[in-house]
Design an enzyme around this catalytic site. Structure first.
Site, PDB file in Angstrom:
ATOM      1  CD  GLU A  55      -3.005  -1.238   2.144  1.00 53.36           C
ATOM      2  OE1 GLU A  55      -2.882  -0.516   3.152  1.00 53.36           O
ATOM      3  OE2 GLU A  55      -3.982  -1.985   1.940  1.00 53.36           O
ATOM      4  CG  ASN A  56       2.107   5.135  -1.842  1.00 52.45           C
ATOM      5  OD1 ASN A  56       1.758   6.296  -1.707  1.00 52.45           O
ATOM      6  ND2 ASN A  56       3.342   4.798  -2.133  1.00 52.45           N
ATOM      7  CB  ALA A  57       0.961   7.915   2.223  1.00 52.41           C
ATOM      8  CE1 TYR A  59      -4.548   6.254   2.588  1.00 46.71           C
ATOM      9  CE2 TYR A  59      -6.929   6.381   2.366  1.00 46.71           C
ATOM     10  CZ  TYR A  59      -5.787   6.496   3.146  1.00 46.71           C
ATOM     11  OH  TYR A  59      -5.897   6.854   4.453  1.00 46.71           O
ATOM     12  CB  CYS A  64      -3.561  -6.399  -5.842  1.00 44.52           C
ATOM     13  SG  CYS A  64      -4.995  -5.336  -5.685  1.00 44.52           S
ATOM     14  CD  GLU A  66      -4.675 -10.713  -6.309  1.00 48.01           C
ATOM     15  OE1 GLU A  66      -4.071  -9.835  -5.642  1.00 48.01           O
ATOM     16  OE2 GLU A  66      -5.903 -10.844  -6.268  1.00 48.01           O
ATOM     17  CB  CYS A  97      -9.634  -6.591  -7.215  1.00 42.66           C
ATOM     18  SG  CYS A  97      -8.099  -6.012  -7.992  1.00 42.66           S
ATOM     19  CB  CYS A 100      -5.794  -8.808  -9.655  1.00 43.89           C
ATOM     20  SG  CYS A 100      -4.786  -7.705  -8.633  1.00 43.89           S
TER      21      CYS A 100
HETATM   22  N1  THU Z   1      -6.009  -6.504  -2.478  1.00 44.58           N
HETATM   23  C1  THU Z   1      -5.187  -7.439  -3.044  1.00 44.58           C
HETATM   24  O1  THU Z   1      -3.985  -7.498  -2.731  1.00 44.58           O
HETATM   25  N2  THU Z   1      -5.726  -8.289  -3.954  1.00 44.58           N
HETATM   26  C2  THU Z   1      -7.029  -8.282  -4.346  1.00 44.58           C
HETATM   27  O2  THU Z   1      -7.410  -9.029  -5.244  1.00 44.58           O
HETATM   28  C3  THU Z   1      -7.989  -7.406  -3.666  1.00 44.58           C
HETATM   29  C4  THU Z   1      -7.416  -6.360  -2.806  1.00 44.58           C
HETATM   30  C5  THU Z   1      -5.441  -5.564  -1.500  1.00 44.58           C
HETATM   31  C6  THU Z   1      -5.355  -4.135  -1.962  1.00 44.58           C
HETATM   32  C7  THU Z   1      -5.366  -3.378  -0.651  1.00 44.58           C
HETATM   33  O3  THU Z   1      -4.041  -3.317  -0.165  1.00 44.58           O
HETATM   34  C8  THU Z   1      -6.189  -4.255   0.280  1.00 44.58           C
HETATM   35  O4  THU Z   1      -6.251  -5.535  -0.346  1.00 44.58           O
HETATM   36  C9  THU Z   1      -7.594  -3.747   0.524  1.00 44.58           C
HETATM   37  O5  THU Z   1      -8.236  -3.498  -0.659  1.00 44.58           O
END
Ligand code: THU
Length: 142
Positions: A55-57, A59, A64, A66, A97, A100
Protein backbone atom coordinates in the site's frame (compact mmCIF):
# COMPACT_ATOMS: atom_id res chain seq x y z
CA UNK A 1 -20.52 -20.57 -8.83
CA UNK A 2 -17.85 -22.76 -7.30
CA UNK A 3 -18.66 -24.25 -3.90
CA UNK A 4 -16.63 -23.56 -0.78
CA UNK A 5 -14.72 -26.68 0.25
CA UNK A 6 -12.68 -27.90 3.19
CA UNK A 7 -8.95 -27.24 2.74
CA UNK A 8 -8.26 -30.91 3.39
CA UNK A 9 -9.74 -31.77 0.01
CA UNK A 10 -6.72 -30.10 -1.67
CA UNK A 11 -3.74 -32.28 -2.54
CA UNK A 12 -0.60 -32.20 -0.37
CA UNK A 13 1.16 -30.19 -3.08
CA UNK A 14 -1.66 -27.65 -3.24
CA UNK A 15 -1.61 -27.29 0.54
CA UNK A 16 2.11 -26.53 0.36
CA UNK A 17 1.26 -23.81 -2.15
CA UNK A 18 -1.29 -22.42 0.31
CA UNK A 19 1.43 -22.25 2.98
CA UNK A 20 3.70 -20.33 0.57
CA UNK A 21 0.91 -17.85 -0.13
CA UNK A 22 0.34 -17.50 3.60
CA UNK A 23 3.97 -16.80 4.24
CA UNK A 24 3.91 -14.07 1.54
CA UNK A 25 0.78 -12.65 3.22
CA UNK A 26 2.75 -12.24 6.45
CA UNK A 27 4.96 -9.71 4.60
CA UNK A 28 2.08 -7.58 3.35
CA UNK A 29 2.53 -3.83 3.69
CA UNK A 30 -1.04 -2.83 4.50
CA UNK A 31 -0.93 -0.09 7.18
CA UNK A 32 -3.99 1.68 5.74
CA UNK A 33 -6.47 -1.14 5.15
CA UNK A 34 -4.99 -3.66 7.61
CA UNK A 35 -6.11 -6.21 5.01
CA UNK A 36 -3.11 -8.42 4.29
CA UNK A 37 -3.18 -10.48 1.11
CA UNK A 38 -0.77 -13.15 -0.07
CA UNK A 39 -0.48 -14.71 -3.49
CA UNK A 40 1.42 -17.60 -5.01
CA UNK A 41 1.64 -18.06 -8.76
CA UNK A 42 2.70 -21.39 -10.23
CA UNK A 43 4.01 -20.86 -13.75
CA UNK A 44 3.60 -23.45 -16.50
CA UNK A 45 7.21 -24.56 -15.90
CA UNK A 46 6.33 -25.35 -12.27
CA UNK A 47 8.23 -22.41 -10.75
CA UNK A 48 6.70 -20.51 -7.84
CA UNK A 49 6.38 -16.73 -7.48
CA UNK A 50 4.98 -15.01 -4.41
CA UNK A 51 3.53 -11.57 -3.78
CA UNK A 52 1.88 -9.53 -1.05
CA UNK A 53 -0.07 -6.29 -1.27
CA UNK A 54 1.97 -3.10 -1.01
CA UNK A 55 0.00 0.00 0.00
CA UNK A 56 0.90 3.68 -0.17
CA UNK A 57 -0.03 6.91 1.64
CA UNK A 58 -1.41 7.96 -1.73
CA UNK A 59 -4.07 5.25 -1.56
CA UNK A 60 -4.57 4.76 -5.29
CA UNK A 61 -0.92 3.70 -5.61
CA UNK A 62 -1.67 0.34 -3.95
CA UNK A 63 -0.36 -2.75 -5.71
CA UNK A 64 -2.34 -5.94 -5.07
CA UNK A 65 -0.59 -9.18 -4.11
CA UNK A 66 -1.45 -10.83 -7.43
CA UNK A 67 0.15 -8.06 -9.48
CA UNK A 68 3.28 -8.07 -7.33
CA UNK A 69 3.61 -11.82 -7.94
CA UNK A 70 2.90 -11.48 -11.68
CA UNK A 71 5.53 -8.78 -12.19
CA UNK A 72 8.07 -10.87 -10.27
CA UNK A 73 7.25 -13.84 -12.50
CA UNK A 74 7.77 -11.83 -15.68
CA UNK A 75 11.02 -10.37 -14.31
CA UNK A 76 12.29 -13.91 -13.82
CA UNK A 77 11.57 -14.77 -17.43
CA UNK A 78 8.33 -16.73 -17.12
CA UNK A 79 5.25 -15.66 -19.06
CA UNK A 80 2.46 -18.15 -18.41
CA UNK A 81 0.58 -18.70 -15.14
CA UNK A 82 -0.91 -22.14 -14.49
CA UNK A 83 -2.27 -21.70 -10.96
CA UNK A 84 -2.99 -18.75 -8.66
CA UNK A 85 -3.34 -19.26 -4.91
CA UNK A 86 -4.75 -16.27 -3.06
CA UNK A 87 -5.19 -15.84 0.68
CA UNK A 88 -6.88 -12.83 2.28
CA UNK A 89 -8.13 -11.86 5.73
CA UNK A 90 -11.76 -12.53 4.85
CA UNK A 91 -13.67 -15.22 6.75
CA UNK A 92 -14.73 -16.74 3.43
CA UNK A 93 -12.54 -17.17 0.34
CA UNK A 94 -12.57 -14.20 -2.06
CA UNK A 95 -11.44 -14.04 -5.66
CA UNK A 96 -9.09 -11.40 -7.16
CA UNK A 97 -10.23 -7.85 -7.85
CA UNK A 98 -11.08 -6.74 -11.38
CA UNK A 99 -7.74 -5.06 -12.05
CA UNK A 100 -5.93 -8.25 -11.07
CA UNK A 101 -8.24 -10.40 -13.21
CA UNK A 102 -7.21 -8.22 -16.15
CA UNK A 103 -3.49 -8.71 -15.39
CA UNK A 104 -3.98 -12.46 -14.85
CA UNK A 105 -5.69 -12.64 -18.25
CA UNK A 106 -2.54 -11.23 -19.86
CA UNK A 107 -0.34 -13.99 -18.46
CA UNK A 108 -2.70 -16.82 -17.64
CA UNK A 109 -5.82 -16.98 -19.78
CA UNK A 110 -6.16 -20.68 -18.92
CA UNK A 111 -5.12 -20.48 -15.25
CA UNK A 112 -6.96 -21.89 -12.27
CA UNK A 113 -7.50 -19.80 -9.14
CA UNK A 114 -7.65 -21.19 -5.62
CA UNK A 115 -9.00 -18.60 -3.15
CA UNK A 116 -8.37 -19.37 0.53
CA UNK A 117 -9.98 -17.84 3.61
CA UNK A 118 -8.10 -16.18 6.50
CA UNK A 119 -7.34 -19.24 8.62
CA UNK A 120 -6.78 -21.44 5.58
CA UNK A 121 -9.61 -23.75 6.58
CA UNK A 122 -11.70 -23.31 3.42
CA UNK A 123 -11.21 -22.58 -0.27
CA UNK A 124 -13.03 -22.05 -3.53
CA UNK A 125 -11.58 -22.81 -6.93
CA UNK A 126 -12.49 -21.40 -10.33
CA UNK A 127 -10.86 -20.85 -13.69
CA UNK A 128 -10.00 -17.33 -14.78
CA UNK A 129 -12.27 -17.89 -17.78
CA UNK A 130 -15.20 -18.45 -15.40
CA UNK A 131 -14.42 -15.33 -13.36
CA UNK A 132 -13.58 -13.06 -16.28
CA UNK A 133 -15.17 -14.26 -19.51
CA UNK A 134 -14.86 -12.05 -22.57
CA UNK A 135 -12.09 -9.97 -21.02
CA UNK A 136 -10.11 -7.54 -23.10
CA UNK A 137 -6.96 -9.21 -24.39
CA UNK A 138 -4.20 -8.84 -26.93
CA UNK A 139 -6.21 -10.32 -29.82
CA UNK A 140 -8.55 -7.34 -29.61
CA UNK A 141 -5.70 -5.04 -30.56
CA UNK A 142 -5.07 -6.87 -33.83
N1 THU B 1 -6.01 -6.50 -2.48
C1 THU B 1 -5.19 -7.44 -3.04
O1 THU B 1 -3.98 -7.50 -2.73
N2 THU B 1 -5.73 -8.29 -3.95
C2 THU B 1 -7.03 -8.28 -4.35
O2 THU B 1 -7.41 -9.03 -5.24
C3 THU B 1 -7.99 -7.41 -3.67
C4 THU B 1 -7.42 -6.36 -2.81
C5 THU B 1 -5.44 -5.56 -1.50
C6 THU B 1 -5.36 -4.13 -1.96
C7 THU B 1 -5.37 -3.38 -0.65
O3 THU B 1 -4.04 -3.32 -0.17
C8 THU B 1 -6.19 -4.26 0.28
O4 THU B 1 -6.25 -5.53 -0.35
C9 THU B 1 -7.59 -3.75 0.52
O5 THU B 1 -8.24 -3.50 -0.66
Amino acid sequence: MSPTKNIETLSARERRWVERARSAQSRAYAPYSQYAVGCLLVDTGGKLHTGCNVENASYSAVICAERVAATKMVTRGAREIAVVVLITLSDEPVFPCGVCLQVLLEFGARCQIIAVNRDASRYRAASLAELYPNGFARQHLA
